[in-house]
Design a protein around this motif. Structure first.
Motif, PDB file in Angstrom:
ATOM      1  N   LEU A   3       0.944  -1.186  -0.002  1.00 19.14           N
ATOM      2  CA  LEU A   3      -0.107   0.022   0.056  1.00 19.14           C
ATOM      3  C   LEU A   3       0.766   1.313   0.109  1.00 19.14           C
ATOM      4  O   LEU A   3       1.927   1.224   0.630  1.00 19.14           O
ATOM      5  CB  LEU A   3      -0.838  -0.155   1.359  1.00 19.14           C
ATOM      6  CG  LEU A   3      -1.955   1.164   1.368  1.00 19.14           C
ATOM      7  CD1 LEU A   3      -3.101   0.859   0.409  1.00 19.14           C
ATOM      8  CD2 LEU A   3      -2.300   1.267   2.727  1.00 19.14           C
ATOM      9  N   ALA A   4       0.621   2.115  -0.676  1.00 15.94           N
ATOM     10  CA  ALA A   4       1.157   3.490  -0.941  1.00 15.94           C
ATOM     11  C   ALA A   4       0.305   4.665  -0.859  1.00 15.94           C
ATOM     12  O   ALA A   4      -0.758   4.425  -1.319  1.00 15.94           O
ATOM     13  CB  ALA A   4       2.200   3.576  -2.055  1.00 15.94           C
ATOM     14  N   SER A   5       0.899   5.809  -0.585  1.00 21.12           N
ATOM     15  CA  SER A   5       0.121   7.024  -0.544  1.00 21.12           C
ATOM     16  C   SER A   5       0.902   8.245  -0.985  1.00 21.12           C
ATOM     17  O   SER A   5       2.050   8.206  -0.630  1.00 21.12           O
ATOM     18  CB  SER A   5      -0.501   7.320   0.835  1.00 21.12           C
ATOM     19  OG  SER A   5       0.427   7.547   1.713  1.00 21.12           O
ATOM     20  N   ALA A   6      -0.022   9.235  -1.386  1.00 20.57           N
ATOM     21  CA  ALA A   6       0.825  10.519  -1.779  1.00 20.57           C
ATOM     22  C   ALA A   6      -0.462  11.709  -1.707  1.00 20.57           C
ATOM     23  O   ALA A   6      -1.525  11.257  -1.079  1.00 20.57           O
ATOM     24  CB  ALA A   6       1.168  10.721  -3.060  1.00 20.57           C
ATOM     25  N   LEU A 101       7.555  10.028  -1.089  1.00 23.16           N
ATOM     26  CA  LEU A 101       6.138  10.646  -1.241  1.00 23.16           C
ATOM     27  C   LEU A 101       5.556  11.086   0.011  1.00 23.16           C
ATOM     28  O   LEU A 101       4.757  11.843  -0.172  1.00 23.16           O
ATOM     29  CB  LEU A 101       5.308   9.305  -1.666  1.00 23.16           C
ATOM     30  CG  LEU A 101       5.551   8.699  -2.999  1.00 23.16           C
ATOM     31  CD1 LEU A 101       4.889   7.697  -3.415  1.00 23.16           C
ATOM     32  CD2 LEU A 101       5.364  10.123  -4.134  1.00 23.16           C
ATOM     33  N   HIS A 102       6.176  10.579   1.371  1.00 20.20           N
ATOM     34  CA  HIS A 102       5.400  11.194   2.507  1.00 20.20           C
ATOM     35  C   HIS A 102       5.801  12.870   2.445  1.00 20.20           C
ATOM     36  O   HIS A 102       7.007  13.284   2.641  1.00 20.20           O
ATOM     37  CB  HIS A 102       6.409  10.644   3.853  1.00 20.20           C
ATOM     38  CG  HIS A 102       6.125   9.200   3.564  1.00 20.20           C
ATOM     39  ND1 HIS A 102       5.060   8.275   3.402  1.00 20.20           N
ATOM     40  CD2 HIS A 102       7.259   7.958   3.742  1.00 20.20           C
ATOM     41  CE1 HIS A 102       5.073   7.001   3.562  1.00 20.20           C
ATOM     42  NE2 HIS A 102       6.386   6.877   3.737  1.00 20.20           N
ATOM     43  N   GLY A 103       4.591  13.364   2.951  1.00 15.07           N
ATOM     44  CA  GLY A 103       4.801  14.985   3.213  1.00 15.07           C
ATOM     45  C   GLY A 103       5.038  15.502   1.660  1.00 15.07           C
ATOM     46  O   GLY A 103       5.379  16.710   1.595  1.00 15.07           O
ATOM     47  N   THR A 104       4.851  15.145   0.470  1.00 16.02           N
ATOM     48  CA  THR A 104       4.943  15.681  -0.676  1.00 16.02           C
ATOM     49  C   THR A 104       3.604  15.788  -1.477  1.00 16.02           C
ATOM     50  O   THR A 104       3.046  14.781  -1.576  1.00 16.02           O
ATOM     51  CB  THR A 104       6.062  14.946  -1.380  1.00 16.02           C
ATOM     52  OG1 THR A 104       7.388  14.709  -0.844  1.00 16.02           O
ATOM     53  CG2 THR A 104       6.151  15.505  -2.903  1.00 16.02           C
ATOM     54  N   LEU A 134       2.428  19.935   4.750  1.00 15.18           N
ATOM     55  CA  LEU A 134       3.176  19.340   3.924  1.00 15.18           C
ATOM     56  C   LEU A 134       4.472  20.305   3.514  1.00 15.18           C
ATOM     57  O   LEU A 134       4.475  21.405   3.573  1.00 15.18           O
ATOM     58  CB  LEU A 134       2.285  19.101   2.706  1.00 15.18           C
ATOM     59  CG  LEU A 134       1.066  18.262   2.710  1.00 15.18           C
ATOM     60  CD1 LEU A 134       0.395  18.147   1.560  1.00 15.18           C
ATOM     61  CD2 LEU A 134       1.553  16.900   3.268  1.00 15.18           C
ATOM     62  N   THR A 135       5.413  19.386   3.223  1.00 15.49           N
ATOM     63  CA  THR A 135       6.755  20.134   3.125  1.00 15.49           C
ATOM     64  C   THR A 135       7.500  20.225   1.776  1.00 15.49           C
ATOM     65  O   THR A 135       8.362  20.944   1.791  1.00 15.49           O
ATOM     66  CB  THR A 135       7.982  19.632   4.125  1.00 15.49           C
ATOM     67  OG1 THR A 135       8.048  18.057   4.008  1.00 15.49           O
ATOM     68  CG2 THR A 135       7.486  19.630   5.665  1.00 15.49           C
ATOM     69  N   ARG A 136       6.975  19.415   0.769  1.00 11.44           N
ATOM     70  CA  ARG A 136       7.769  19.229  -0.492  1.00 11.44           C
ATOM     71  C   ARG A 136       6.382  19.343  -1.676  1.00 11.44           C
ATOM     72  O   ARG A 136       5.356  19.137  -1.213  1.00 11.44           O
ATOM     73  CB  ARG A 136       8.418  18.110  -0.679  1.00 11.44           C
ATOM     74  CG  ARG A 136       9.873  18.168  -0.128  1.00 11.44           C
ATOM     75  CD  ARG A 136      10.550  16.835  -0.673  1.00 11.44           C
ATOM     76  NE  ARG A 136       9.958  15.691  -0.232  1.00 11.44           N
ATOM     77  CZ  ARG A 136      10.565  14.774   0.656  1.00 11.44           C
ATOM     78  NH1 ARG A 136      11.667  14.729   0.805  1.00 11.44           N
ATOM     79  NH2 ARG A 136       9.786  13.518   0.905  1.00 11.44           N
ATOM     80  N   LEU A 168      12.190  10.006  -7.427  1.00  8.39           N
ATOM     81  CA  LEU A 168      11.749   8.845  -6.429  1.00  8.39           C
ATOM     82  C   LEU A 168      12.712   7.800  -5.889  1.00  8.39           C
ATOM     83  O   LEU A 168      13.058   7.232  -4.669  1.00  8.39           O
ATOM     84  CB  LEU A 168      10.478   8.256  -6.767  1.00  8.39           C
ATOM     85  CG  LEU A 168       9.304   9.362  -6.697  1.00  8.39           C
ATOM     86  CD1 LEU A 168       8.124   8.474  -7.267  1.00  8.39           C
ATOM     87  CD2 LEU A 168       8.958   9.917  -5.236  1.00  8.39           C
ATOM     88  N   LYS A 169      13.516   7.568  -7.109  1.00  8.43           N
ATOM     89  CA  LYS A 169      14.717   6.497  -6.818  1.00  8.43           C
ATOM     90  C   LYS A 169      15.946   7.081  -6.116  1.00  8.43           C
ATOM     91  O   LYS A 169      16.871   6.347  -6.142  1.00  8.43           O
ATOM     92  CB  LYS A 169      14.966   5.958  -8.090  1.00  8.43           C
ATOM     93  CG  LYS A 169      13.944   4.945  -8.648  1.00  8.43           C
ATOM     94  CD  LYS A 169      14.406   4.426 -10.068  1.00  8.43           C
ATOM     95  CE  LYS A 169      13.102   3.316 -10.448  1.00  8.43           C
ATOM     96  NZ  LYS A 169      13.429   2.926 -11.754  1.00  8.43           N
TER      97      LYS A 169
END
Length: 505
Positions: A3-6, A101-104, A134-136, A168-169
């Motif tokens: 599971l992933a989130s943005a 992705l966290h905080g972006t 959010l920071t980015r 992201l990489k």
């Protein structure tokens, strides 16, 4: 699979709500499901995102993909979610790590070949993201000048989906960092007041309007300079403050009027309308959530309505609420859109449909003249502070005309008057005399009875409404600021009342 989130942002007027986008890739029939009240454009994004991922040399998962947009009960629309959807699917399928992705917040529409296209409303979306912590942010490269206006947020520009994947990489060079806060473009030379021949009363009314932020009605035969005066009002106004410029730019961003060469609106806007303008184009509208109209595009500037009596009465009366409140609230099925609309209104009108050079030459029937004049309703005129009847020109050249004052001289007096008003009202949060509420004028800043005798008499005989009395007091304070006195005198109140007693068109 995982599971992933943005994050993305849903815009309602100039207000933004952060939207968390989650992706789950797991067992089940091969299909992609999008949840969270998407509109048609957002629902179609599944196919755009699939093609963009494939054309960026990555595989779309061959399992069930469930995409959730939270808050689930919030209507969402537009193509600005494409980039975030592609990234969370790739992260959930473990094609890319999800650490960054966290905080972006990710904004952008994807072309089928993976290019990241710009979207409207980047500035208000990033302001909402910053408020949410959010920071980015990753935005289209073309939107970087606009995004750089938001301080306290690390903003990066992406040209393609491949660039975002590389970032992201772990490749920091894949994206373009935002530059310094863009400087406002140089102000082009405006039209000068010295071009207007004669009309001393109208020129004085324009100066008073600029000094206090008041609305104006110019009435007179065609060719007397009504349009010329209206076009020169904006050059008398001071430049926008930093906060005002950001607010105006956010509206222009949603309307799609910004360019990379001029991402910041630092001067008061001027919006001129044709009589064919619809009500929706005037105050805002459209299917789904309403888009900003002319009154919002003129926020902190001038809205000029030429040939006002040629407009529909319904369209003109739609101005009444925003003239009073300084904002537009448009209710739709999907929610209520709020747009700021604190502008200066300039109405220009002829006295009758035939509009002869002289009143004696009028051939209109009385009923036709009344019907024509009734387009400007009493409640609308009650909100117009300054009403001026312009005279037909009798001479264009010669010593009788004199040398009209240029804009620079008048602007200096206007700025001095605004500075006096600003220092007086700053502790209360008001910028101009036109923004001061009536109760404050009648209580905390109440004038002596000797100064308001004429005002009380006009109220007693029904020649003035309570709203009109408040507006007279505001104009009187502006006249006092121009005269550099501490508070209005009886002469200032009488002059303000005289401005309202001009005959209607």
């Amino acid at each position: 699979m995982a599971l992933a989130s943005a994050w993305c942002v849903a815009l309602f007027g100039v207000d933004g709500v952060p939207v968390e986008i989650e992706a789950d890739v797991g067992a089940g029939s091969v299909r992609t499901q999008l949840l969270g009240l998407p509109d048609a454009a957002l629902h179609e994004s599944k196919d755009r995102v699939k093609a963009a991922v494939r054309n960026s040399d990555h595989e779309w998962p061959t399992q069930r993909v469930t995409l959730g947009l939270s808050p689930a009960t919030l209507p969402k629309g537009g193509s600005g979610y494409d980039l975030a959807l592609a990234c969370v699917v790739l992260a959930a399928s473990q094609a890319v790590p999800d650490d960054r992705l966290h905080g972006t917040v990710l904004l952008g529409e994807l072309a089928l070949d993976g290019r990241v296209r710009t979207v409207r409303g980047v500035l208000p979306a990033l302001l909402a993201a910053r408020r949410a912590g959010l920071t980015r942010a990753v935005v289209p490269t073309a939107s970087l000048p606009e995004a750089a206006l938001v301080e306290g947020l690390a903003v990066h520009g992406a040209a393609t989906l491949t660039d975002v994947i590389d970032w992201l990489k772990g490749s920091d060079e894949a994206l373009t960092p935002a530059g310094a806060h863009p400087e406002p473009p140089p102000v082009p030379p405006g039209k000068d007041l010295s071009d207007v021949v004669g009309q001393p009363e109208a020129r004085w009314a324009l100066e008073v309007a600029a000094a206090g932020g008041h609305h104006v009605l110019l009435t007179g035969p065609p060719g007397t300079g009504k349009t010329m005066l209206a076009e020169r009002l904006v050059s008398l106004l001071p430049p926008l403050s930093a906060d005002e410029a950001i607010g105006v730019t956010a509206i222009h961003s949603i309307a799609g009027l910004l360019t990379p060469e001029a991402p910041l609106v630092a001067t008061p806007p001027f919006v001129s309308l044709h009589p064919s303008t619809s009500t929706a184009a005037l105050v805002g509208g459209g299917s789904g959530l309403a888009k900003p109209g002319a009154v919002s595009r003129a926020h902190r500037g001038v809205l000029f309505i030429d040939e006002a009596c040629e407009f529909g009465a319904r369209s003109l009366d739609a101005l009444r609420t925003c003239l009073e409140d300084g904002e537009v609230r448009i209710a739709r099925r999907d929610g209520i859109a709020r747009y700021p609309a604190r502008f200066q209104l300039v109405l220009a009108a002829n006295a009758c449909p035939c509009a002869p050079p002289k009143d004696l030459d009028c051939v209109c029937l009385p009923a036709a003249k009344r019907r024509y004049q009734s387009k400007l309703s009493g409640p609308l005129l009650d909100r117009v502070d300054l009403r001026v009847t312009m005279r037909p020109l009798t001479v264009m050249l010669g010593p009788e005309v004199g040398t009209p004052e240029p804009t620079a001289v008048v602007r200096r007096r206007v700025h001095q008057a605004r500075a006096r008003a600003g220092s007086r009202w700053a502790p209360h949060g008001w910028r101009t005399n036109a923004e001061v509420p009536g109760p404050a004028l009648r209580k905390e800043f109440r004038l002596p009875r000797t100064a308001t005798t004429l005002l009380d008499r006009a109220l007693a005989i029904g020649a003035l409404t309570g709203r009109g009395a408040d507006r007279c007091l505001r104009v009187a304070w502006t006249l006092a600021d121009l005269a550099e006195t501490d508070e209005p005198t009886a002469d200032h109140v009488a002059a303000a009342l005289e401005f309202r007693e001009r005959r209607r068109p």
